[in-house]
Design an enzyme around this catalytic site. Structure first.
Site, mmCIF file in Angstrom:
data_model
loop_
_atom_site.group_PDB
_atom_site.id
_atom_site.type_symbol
_atom_site.label_atom_id
_atom_site.label_comp_id
_atom_site.label_asym_id
_atom_site.label_seq_id
_atom_site.Cartn_x
_atom_site.Cartn_y
_atom_site.Cartn_z
ATOM 1 N N GLY A 8 0.840 -1.207 0.000
ATOM 2 C CA GLY A 8 0.000 0.000 0.000
ATOM 3 C C GLY A 8 0.867 1.245 0.000
ATOM 4 O O GLY A 8 0.547 2.265 0.630
ATOM 5 N N GLY A 32 -4.213 -1.670 16.416
ATOM 6 C CA GLY A 32 -5.074 -0.619 15.864
ATOM 7 C C GLY A 32 -4.427 0.744 15.976
ATOM 8 O O GLY A 32 -4.909 1.720 15.372
ATOM 9 N N HIS A 54 -11.915 11.350 13.047
ATOM 10 C CA HIS A 54 -10.909 11.158 11.995
ATOM 11 C C HIS A 54 -11.299 11.933 10.744
ATOM 12 O O HIS A 54 -12.461 12.326 10.575
ATOM 13 C CB HIS A 54 -10.772 9.679 11.638
ATOM 14 C CG HIS A 54 -9.998 8.887 12.648
ATOM 15 N ND1 HIS A 54 -10.585 8.339 13.760
ATOM 16 C CD2 HIS A 54 -8.683 8.557 12.720
ATOM 17 C CE1 HIS A 54 -9.659 7.694 14.472
ATOM 18 N NE2 HIS A 54 -8.496 7.818 13.864
ATOM 19 N N LYS A 96 -11.604 8.318 6.003
ATOM 20 C CA LYS A 96 -11.532 7.054 6.749
ATOM 21 C C LYS A 96 -12.759 6.185 6.443
ATOM 22 O O LYS A 96 -13.883 6.669 6.475
ATOM 23 C CB LYS A 96 -11.411 7.321 8.256
ATOM 24 C CG LYS A 96 -11.185 6.042 9.056
ATOM 25 C CD LYS A 96 -10.639 6.310 10.447
ATOM 26 C CE LYS A 96 -10.496 5.040 11.250
ATOM 27 N NZ LYS A 96 -9.544 4.082 10.655
ATOM 28 N N GLY A 134 -9.917 1.605 14.818
ATOM 29 C CA GLY A 134 -9.186 0.530 15.496
ATOM 30 C C GLY A 134 -8.732 0.967 16.875
ATOM 31 O O GLY A 134 -8.729 0.170 17.826
#
Ligand SMILES: NC(=O)C1=CN([C@@H]2O[C@H](COP(=O)(O)OP(=O)(O)OC[C@H]3O[C@@H](n4cnc5c(N)ncnc54)[C@H](OP(=O)(O)O)[C@@H]3O)[C@@H](O)[C@H]2O)C=CC1
Ligand SMILES: O=C(O)C1=N[C@H](C(=O)O)C[C@H](O)C1
Length: 267
Positions: free
Chosen positions: A7, A122, A154, A158, A164
């Site tokens: 990623g 997380g 957030h 997201k 998490g």
């Protein structure tokens, strides 16, 4: 330590490439994105803004994992489960920051940890992992007279909720109270909900703008309220935590580890 970032073009992927490049004793040997990604063929260092690293992004993880000691993975649940099987095959370290994992995913990660050294959390920051210990203590000391609510905010991109981190903090609260989070968590409220049940652990999710990550654990008691909070200001804290986890896991036995193990915070 030879590290791969999967990623690599993502928000965290680029931070991870930078953190690897800046860490003594670490070298970036691979960068992976999904087939069809515009990042494939581009240099991972140029994408991350660190300058040329001579590591082109590829979409074929197997040969890259075979030449590596570890992989840093902040992607998506299905991708992480697939990368865990490959990391197990290559007998390397797999640091997992991906959130939104469900029970069947965890079962597959546990299976992969028979051969890989997995560190999963997380939240990879020092601050949040310290906070989890404080939440555990507060929950144990205050008891069910104090209602626990976990509020997180957030950025607008997201995709999973609760975060998490919120779930990690919820687990810490449940451990403090010696209850199961699955049985006591309230993740959504809407309409005529009735009064709050004693002992529930509530979650509330806010999304917007560019917020890196904010968590508040509220203990609302009779006539007083305790709040424990963490504010992430820079994604570098997660990336540096992940690199630290990889270095820590390098000479461990295969197994499933957490950031609390890496930071020596349990017990
Ligand atoms: N534990 C922690 O400390 C932290 C965890 N996170 C978590 O990390 C994850 C990623 O967050 P963020 O960087 O913001 O998200 P992004 O969407 O910016 O990055 C995820 C990257 O992974 C890529 N990807 C997805 N599937 C695959 C695949 N099969 N093969 C290769 N690459 C793939 C995506 O590509 P594409 O865009 O093509 O899908 C994207 O480039 C989230 O789960 C987030 O919650 C984030 C910060 C800290
Ligand atoms: O997606 C994010 O950005 C973050 N995800 C993690 C989470 O779900 O808690 C960690 C951090 O808060 C940023």
């Amino acid at each position: 330590m030879r590290l791969v970032v999967v990623g690599a073009a993502g928000r965290m992927g680029r931070m991870l490439v930078k953190a690897v490049a800046e860490t003594e004793g670490c070298r970036l040997v691979g960068a992976i994105e999904r087939p069809g990604s515009q990042a494939v063929g581009q240099d991972a260092g140029l994408l991350a803004g660190t300058g040329l690293l001579d590591v082109p992004v590829t979409d074929d993880p197997l040969p890259v994992f075979a030449q590596a000691d570890g992989v840093l993975d902040f992607t998506a649940p299905a991708a992480t489960v697939a990368f865990a099987a490959l990391a197990a095959q290559a007998r390397i370290v797999h640091v997992i920051g991906t959130t939104g994992l469900q029970e069947p995913d965890f079962a597959r990660l546990e299976a992969a940890a028979r051969h890989a050294r997995i560190v999963q959390s997380g939240n990879m920051s020092l601050g949040v992992n310290l906070l989890a210990g404080l939440v555990r203590r507060a929950a144990a000391a205050l008891g069910e007279d104090f209602d626990i609510e976990i509020v997180e905010m957030h950025h607008r991109m997201k995709v999973d909720a609760p975060s998490g981190t919120a779930l990690l903090l919820g687990e810490a609260a449940a451990e403090g109270r010696k209850v199961s989070l699955n049985e006591r968590s309230v993740r959504v409220r809407d309409g005529h909900t009735g009064a709050r049940r004693a002992g529930d652990i509530g979650f509330a999710t806010l999304r917007g703008g560019t917020v890196v990550g904010e968590h508040n654990v509220i203990f609302a008691g009779p006539g007083e309220r305790l709040e424990l909070a963490h504010r992430a200001e820079d994604r570098g804290i997660f990336a540096r935590g992940a690199v630290r986890a990889a270095l820590w896991a390098f000479d461990r036995k295969p197994g499933y580890y957490t950031m609390a193990d890496v930071l020596g915070l349990d017990g």
